[in-house]
Design a protein around this motif. Structure first.
Motif, PDB file in Angstrom:
ATOM      1  N   ALA A   5       9.171  -5.621   6.834  1.00 12.99           N
ATOM      2  CA  ALA A   5       8.634  -4.899   6.003  1.00 12.99           C
ATOM      3  C   ALA A   5       8.949  -3.698   5.298  1.00 12.99           C
ATOM      4  N   ALA A   6      10.354  -3.507   5.819  1.00 11.93           N
ATOM      5  CA  ALA A   6      11.332  -2.277   4.828  1.00 11.93           C
ATOM      6  C   ALA A   6      11.338  -3.123   3.240  1.00 11.93           C
ATOM      7  N   MET A   7      11.715  -4.984   3.070  1.00 10.49           N
ATOM      8  CA  MET A   7      12.210  -4.747   2.184  1.00 10.49           C
ATOM      9  C   MET A   7      10.793  -5.950   1.532  1.00 10.49           C
ATOM     10  N   GLN A   8      10.050  -5.406   1.598  1.00  9.47           N
ATOM     11  CA  GLN A   8       8.210  -5.434   0.706  1.00  9.47           C
ATOM     12  C   GLN A   8       8.208  -4.357   0.312  1.00  9.47           C
ATOM     13  N   GLN A   9       8.339  -3.302   1.129  1.00  6.78           N
ATOM     14  CA  GLN A   9       8.471  -2.021   0.597  1.00  6.78           C
ATOM     15  C   GLN A   9       8.965  -1.260  -0.697  1.00  6.78           C
ATOM     16  N   VAL A  10      10.192  -2.018  -0.586  1.00  2.00           N
ATOM     17  CA  VAL A  10      11.335  -1.654  -1.552  1.00  2.00           C
ATOM     18  C   VAL A  10      11.132  -2.636  -2.540  1.00  2.00           C
ATOM     19  N   ALA A  85      23.065  -9.896 -25.456  1.00  6.24           N
ATOM     20  CA  ALA A  85      22.378 -10.810 -25.402  1.00  6.24           C
ATOM     21  C   ALA A  85      20.453 -10.126 -25.057  1.00  6.24           C
ATOM     22  N   ASP A  86      19.425 -10.766 -25.888  1.00  3.45           N
ATOM     23  CA  ASP A  86      18.407  -9.769 -24.864  1.00  3.45           C
ATOM     24  C   ASP A  86      18.556 -10.649 -23.679  1.00  3.45           C
ATOM     25  N   SER A  87      18.251  -9.088 -22.783  1.00  4.15           N
ATOM     26  CA  SER A  87      18.486  -9.532 -21.621  1.00  4.15           C
ATOM     27  C   SER A  87      17.457  -8.710 -20.223  1.00  4.15           C
ATOM     28  N   SER A  88      17.337  -9.571 -19.407  1.00  2.53           N
ATOM     29  CA  SER A  88      16.276  -8.717 -17.986  1.00  2.53           C
ATOM     30  C   SER A  88      16.853  -8.432 -17.084  1.00  2.53           C
ATOM     31  N   ILE A  89      17.007  -6.773 -16.757  1.00  5.14           N
ATOM     32  CA  ILE A  89      16.863  -6.776 -15.839  1.00  5.14           C
ATOM     33  C   ILE A  89      16.140  -6.289 -14.772  1.00  5.14           C
ATOM     34  N   LEU A  90      17.225  -6.187 -13.655  1.00  4.61           N
ATOM     35  CA  LEU A  90      16.149  -5.555 -12.533  1.00  4.61           C
ATOM     36  C   LEU A  90      16.123  -4.960 -11.982  1.00  4.61           C
ATOM     37  N   LEU A  91      15.567  -3.178 -11.635  1.00  4.92           N
ATOM     38  CA  LEU A  91      16.385  -2.014 -12.129  1.00  4.92           C
ATOM     39  C   LEU A  91      15.768  -1.472 -10.189  1.00  4.92           C
ATOM     40  N   VAL A  92      17.003  -0.740  -9.244  1.00  3.50           N
ATOM     41  CA  VAL A  92      16.518  -0.535  -7.767  1.00  3.50           C
ATOM     42  C   VAL A  92      16.447   0.680  -7.788  1.00  3.50           C
ATOM     43  N   ASN A  93      15.003   1.619  -7.492  1.00  2.00           N
ATOM     44  CA  ASN A  93      15.494   3.053  -7.824  1.00  2.00           C
ATOM     45  C   ASN A  93      16.318   3.611  -6.567  1.00  2.00           C
ATOM     46  N   ALA A  94      17.621   4.209  -7.344  1.00  2.00           N
ATOM     47  CA  ALA A  94      17.771   4.449  -5.292  1.00  2.00           C
ATOM     48  C   ALA A  94      17.601   5.542  -4.944  1.00  2.00           C
ATOM     49  N   GLN A  98      16.737   4.759  -0.689  1.00  2.00           N
ATOM     50  CA  GLN A  98      16.918   5.367   0.179  1.00  2.00           C
ATOM     51  C   GLN A  98      15.933   5.767   1.418  1.00  2.00           C
ATOM     52  N   ARG A  99      14.558   6.420   0.369  1.00  2.00           N
ATOM     53  CA  ARG A  99      13.364   6.917   1.415  1.00  2.00           C
ATOM     54  C   ARG A  99      12.132   5.621   1.612  1.00  2.00           C
ATOM     55  N   ILE A 100      12.504   4.024   1.205  1.00  2.00           N
ATOM     56  CA  ILE A 100      11.890   3.807   2.270  1.00  2.00           C
ATOM     57  C   ILE A 100      12.657   3.328   3.494  1.00  2.00           C
ATOM     58  N   THR A 101      14.567   2.941   2.896  1.00  2.00           N
ATOM     59  CA  THR A 101      15.091   2.327   4.076  1.00  2.00           C
ATOM     60  C   THR A 101      15.359   3.196   5.288  1.00  2.00           C
ATOM     61  N   CYS A 102      15.418   4.984   5.143  1.00  2.00           N
ATOM     62  CA  CYS A 102      15.268   5.614   6.144  1.00  2.00           C
ATOM     63  C   CYS A 102      14.587   5.337   7.010  1.00  2.00           C
ATOM     64  N   GLN A 103      13.398   4.784   6.214  1.00  2.00           N
ATOM     65  CA  GLN A 103      11.742   4.847   7.804  1.00  2.00           C
ATOM     66  C   GLN A 103      12.142   3.693   8.518  1.00  2.00           C
TER      67      GLN A 103
END
Length: 107
Positions: A5-10, A85-94, A98-103
């Motif tokens: 559930a935590a990872m789904q929310q992340v 080169a042209d690139s695609s990056i996945l971003l994780v908003n810190a 933090q808010r999600i995992t702390c729940q």
């Protein structure tokens, strides 16, 4: 089940994607992003180059990441990252991460 559930929310709330063109700058040495802009980066496609002070530049390959420390602390960028080169990056908003995992800490 709690971790699923935590990872789904992340994944639904804290993750986004960024496209860079060749020679675009991802971040520069000493830059301190605003707290809500702190992110960890995962290279999904393309090529990046990381340059840090006097060290030789390092190629960043698909599957590698940068700035993990941003998830745990206020983190100024140490070095410069640029698209080779042209690139695609996945971003994780810190902050969102933090808010999600702390729940889920006490479950």
């Amino acid at each position: 089940i709690v971790y699923v559930a935590a990872m789904q929310q992340v994944c639904h709330s804290a993750v986004s994607q960024l496209s860079l063109h060749q020679d675009d700058l991802l971040y520069s040495n000493g830059e301190m992003p605003e707290e809500e802009e702190m992110r960890m980066f995962f290279l999904l496609a393309g090529r990046l180059l990381y340059m840090h002070n006097d060290k030789l530049p390092k190629a960043v390959k698909v599957g590698q990441w940068a700035c993990e420390a941003a998830l745990w602390t206020l983190w100024p960028f140490h070095g410069t990252m640029r698209a080779r080169a042209d690139s695609s990056i996945l971003l994780v908003n810190a902050i969102k991460f933090q808010r999600i995992t702390c729940q889920f800490m006490s479950r």
